[in-house]
Design an enzyme around this catalytic site. Structure first.
Site, PDB file in Angstrom:
ATOM      1  N   ASP A  59       0.876  -1.176   0.000  1.00  0.00           N
ATOM      2  CA  ASP A  59       0.000   0.000   0.000  1.00  0.00           C
ATOM      3  C   ASP A  59       0.910   1.222   0.000  1.00  0.00           C
ATOM      4  O   ASP A  59       1.603   1.493   0.985  1.00  0.00           O
ATOM      5  CB  ASP A  59      -0.883  -0.010   1.247  1.00  0.00           C
ATOM      6  CG  ASP A  59      -1.839   1.169   1.320  1.00  0.00           C
ATOM      7  OD1 ASP A  59      -1.713   2.096   0.483  1.00  0.00           O
ATOM      8  OD2 ASP A  59      -2.704   1.172   2.213  1.00  0.00           O
ATOM      9  N   ASN A  86       3.246   2.811 -10.601  1.00  0.00           N
ATOM     10  CA  ASN A  86       2.014   2.953 -11.362  1.00  0.00           C
ATOM     11  C   ASN A  86       0.818   3.377 -10.512  1.00  0.00           C
ATOM     12  O   ASN A  86      -0.091   4.036 -11.021  1.00  0.00           O
ATOM     13  CB  ASN A  86       1.707   1.619 -12.056  1.00  0.00           C
ATOM     14  CG  ASN A  86       0.325   1.578 -12.669  1.00  0.00           C
ATOM     15  OD1 ASN A  86       0.042   2.244 -13.665  1.00  0.00           O
ATOM     16  ND2 ASN A  86      -0.566   0.809 -12.053  1.00  0.00           N
ATOM     17  N   TYR A 162      -4.925  16.699  -8.825  1.00  0.00           N
ATOM     18  CA  TYR A 162      -4.288  15.711  -9.702  1.00  0.00           C
ATOM     19  C   TYR A 162      -3.166  16.341 -10.520  1.00  0.00           C
ATOM     20  O   TYR A 162      -2.056  15.804 -10.583  1.00  0.00           O
ATOM     21  CB  TYR A 162      -5.341  15.099 -10.618  1.00  0.00           C
ATOM     22  CG  TYR A 162      -4.802  14.004 -11.507  1.00  0.00           C
ATOM     23  CD1 TYR A 162      -4.469  12.761 -10.976  1.00  0.00           C
ATOM     24  CD2 TYR A 162      -4.626  14.204 -12.877  1.00  0.00           C
ATOM     25  CE1 TYR A 162      -3.978  11.747 -11.778  1.00  0.00           C
ATOM     26  CE2 TYR A 162      -4.130  13.197 -13.689  1.00  0.00           C
ATOM     27  CZ  TYR A 162      -3.806  11.960 -13.139  1.00  0.00           C
ATOM     28  OH  TYR A 162      -3.308  10.970 -13.946  1.00  0.00           O
ATOM     29  N   LYS A 166       0.905  15.379 -10.228  1.00  0.00           N
ATOM     30  CA  LYS A 166       1.665  14.833 -11.346  1.00  0.00           C
ATOM     31  C   LYS A 166       2.788  15.780 -11.767  1.00  0.00           C
ATOM     32  O   LYS A 166       3.858  15.326 -12.196  1.00  0.00           O
ATOM     33  CB  LYS A 166       0.739  14.522 -12.526  1.00  0.00           C
ATOM     34  CG  LYS A 166      -0.211  13.355 -12.274  1.00  0.00           C
ATOM     35  CD  LYS A 166       0.545  12.062 -11.977  1.00  0.00           C
ATOM     36  CE  LYS A 166      -0.395  10.869 -11.868  1.00  0.00           C
ATOM     37  NZ  LYS A 166       0.338   9.609 -11.573  1.00  0.00           N
ATOM     38  N   THR A 197     -10.361   3.457 -18.442  1.00  0.00           N
ATOM     39  CA  THR A 197     -10.165   2.604 -17.269  1.00  0.00           C
ATOM     40  C   THR A 197     -11.146   3.023 -16.183  1.00  0.00           C
ATOM     41  O   THR A 197     -11.852   4.030 -16.302  1.00  0.00           O
ATOM     42  CB  THR A 197      -8.733   2.722 -16.712  1.00  0.00           C
ATOM     43  OG1 THR A 197      -8.552   4.059 -16.201  1.00  0.00           O
ATOM     44  CG2 THR A 197      -7.688   2.435 -17.778  1.00  0.00           C
TER      45      THR A 197
END
Length: 244
Positions: A59, A86, A162, A166, A197
């Site tokens: 985790d 990932n 987000y 990144k 996805t």
């Protein structure tokens, strides 16, 4: 046989990346938060004749879990050839002033701090490989240059937590690549593209097959391959390298 650890690998792009690397002869450690889901994913791969794989519970939000995973793997192998960071989360789609600070913290914990902790935990195993590779799975949305370009096709897409996480991950990739530039390491960031996805409610036009192929390409770079790059066929289709 080369070895690879992939975090967040029991489904979607991570799972397909594992599949493609297995097909190329790698031994895959399938990282997942829920070991039962990892075991089911491994069973599925083995049902397709891809047997050189086993799950590893990790985790990336939990320092104890990361440490335990590193200790477990160190007891099993002498070196790790590839680390693919990932695992990631999206947070929400809110703009900068509307995003609660706790959302920022949650997203950064997985997308940024988790990557740092995992990389540091497994770096000694990676250093034992003759050609170690680190791939940080990022997003085209992490490009500050493109976010400042009104002609960019995703210019209006600005989920604050987000994007920030990144962009930070991209910065860490540059710093890590620089520190390891005098070694045999190749450290790169890869945008798998806007892929259908669970991550985006299957809204993306890309396939997991194509997305994983981009990650695999960076994971299997030869000795003459680049390091410290931001690969993106989606955000930079002309060159395949996105501006930071």
């Amino acid at each position: 046989m080369k070895t690879v650890l992939i975090t967040g690998a029991n489904k979607s792009i991570g799972f397909e990346t594992a599949k493609q690397l297995l097909q190329q002869g790698y031994y895959v450690y399938l990282g997942c938060r829920d070991i039962q889901k990892g075991e089911l994913a491994v069973d599925l791969l083995k049902s397709e004749g891809l047997n050189e794989v086993e799950p590893i519970e990790i985790d990336v939000d939990n320092a104890s879990s990361i440490k335990a995973a590193a200790e477990w793997l160190t007891q099993k192998i002498k070196s790790l050839d590839v680390l693919i960071n990932n695992a990631g989360i999206a947070g929400n789609m809110q703009a900068a002033l509307d995003t609660d600070i706790n959302v920022f913290k949650e997203v950064f914990e997985t997308n940024f701090f988790g990557v740092i902790e995992v990389t540091q935990a497994f770096i000694n195993l990676l250093k034992q490989s003759p050609e170690p590779r680190i791939v940080n799975v990022t997003s085209g949305l992490g490009s500050l240059a493109l976010h400042n370009d009104p002609t960019w096709k995703y210019y209006k897409v600005k989920p604050a937590a987000y994007v920030s996480s990144k962009a930070a991950l991209n910065a860490y990739t540059i710093l890590l690549a620089h520190q390891l530039s005098d070694t045999f390491f190749k450290v790169n960031a890869v945008d798998p593209g806007y892929t259908a996805t669970d991550f985006n409610n299957h809204s993306g036009p890309g396939t997991v097959t194509d997305a994983a192929a981009r990650v695999v390409k960076a994971a299997t770079l030869g000795a003459d391959g680049p390091t410290g790059q931001f690969f993106s066929d989606d955000s930079a289709p002309e060159t395949g390298i996105s501006p930071w």
